[in-house]
Design an enzyme around this catalytic site. Structure first.
Site, mmCIF file in Angstrom:
data_model
loop_
_atom_site.group_PDB
_atom_site.id
_atom_site.type_symbol
_atom_site.label_atom_id
_atom_site.label_comp_id
_atom_site.label_asym_id
_atom_site.label_seq_id
_atom_site.Cartn_x
_atom_site.Cartn_y
_atom_site.Cartn_z
ATOM 1 N N CYS A 1 0.831 -1.205 0.000
ATOM 2 C CA CYS A 1 0.000 0.000 0.000
ATOM 3 C C CYS A 1 0.869 1.261 0.000
ATOM 4 O O CYS A 1 0.565 2.239 -0.688
ATOM 5 C CB CYS A 1 -0.913 0.018 1.218
ATOM 6 N N CYS B 1 -5.693 1.775 3.946
ATOM 7 C CA CYS B 1 -4.559 1.597 3.035
ATOM 8 C C CYS B 1 -3.345 2.373 3.516
ATOM 9 O O CYS B 1 -2.222 2.095 3.122
ATOM 10 C CB CYS B 1 -4.931 2.050 1.625
#
Length: 252
Positions: A130, A238
């Site tokens: 991420c 994320c």
């Protein structure tokens, strides 16, 4: 500039942080009983540069439509992780054309070929994946902006239950704006129906929250709307939120 004063740099920074916190508190008080549209308009019309960060996911059309109505030249930042659903990429292109948004900035990581050439990083370290594909490209894209607009809402997860309209983004000197913080799923549905906004094609297939294809799964009835994101992992975000100047996942 700093050579003309004896005030320590850390004191100047603390003063700036306090001023930003005071500004955010004043904004939350001012807009406490205002609508999402009023918050959105206030964010886009204020002094300083503001960007709308959009994933072009399940509910993104709401803020994109508001931005298009207020100012079609609003800077819209879309981070293409190169692991997105094909449906998301098609939806992004189609809805921007439909709404007449004129300043959509598509950003991608520049070092994926070196750091994740086979796309396998997600199997060993999802946070690192991420960070590589989304948080660092977003951090670079937001340079030069004083504030940015998110689509986060209180109902989406427990970590967002106390979300305010305005927040200090720690370590960056920016303000995060959450116009839909107090909206319910019915509010989102009603707005999209009333304005005849197209749904992301995956919503009808059980995806109320849509991220990268390998880490997003359908959600069963009664589950948290974000239950399909990183299912089975101790991970809720994320990582696009900042603390002490570093991007972290909420609840980390």
């Amino acid at each position: 500039m700093f050579g003309t004063t004896d005030t320590p740099l850390h004191s100047l920074q603390a003063s700036a942080d306090n001023a930003l916190a005071d500004k955010v508190a004043a904004l939350n008080t001012r807009y406490q009983y205002h609508s999402a549209t009023a918050v959105m308009e206030g964010a886009l019309m204020q002094d300083g540069a503001t960007a709308l960060v959009s994933s072009f996911g399940a509910e993104s059309a709401v803020l994109l439509h508001m931005a298009a109505v207020i100012d079609p030249a609003t800077a819209v930042i879309f981070v293409d992780t190169e692991l997105l659903f094909a449906e998301t990429l098609v939806y992004q292109s189609e809805i921007c054309e439909r709404l007449g948004l004129r300043n959509v900035q598509i950003r991608r990581a520049e070092d994926i070929a070196q750091k994740d050439p086979y796309g396998a990083l997600r199997f060993t370290d999802k946070d690192a994946c991420c960070a590589l594909r989304k948080t660092r490209p977003l951090q670079a894209a937001l340079k030069g902006f004083d504030s940015w607009i998110t689509g986060r809402k209180r109902f989406q997860s427990g970590s967002r239950a106390a979300l305010d309209f305005f927040e200090v983004e720690e370590g960056t000197g920016r303000i995060k704006v959450n116009p839909l913080a107090h909206w319910t799923p019915d509010d989102v549905k009603d707005y999209m129906d009333e304005n005849r906004l197209p749904r992301h094609p995956l919503v009808a297939k059980g995806y109320p929250s849509i991220g990268c294809a390998p880490c997003t799964s359908p959600v069963k009835e009664g589950e948290d709307p974000r239950a399909g994101r990183w299912r089975g992992e101790n991970k809720e975000e994320c990582g696009i939120h900042v603390k002490d100047g570093k991007f972290i996942r909420t609840g980390a």
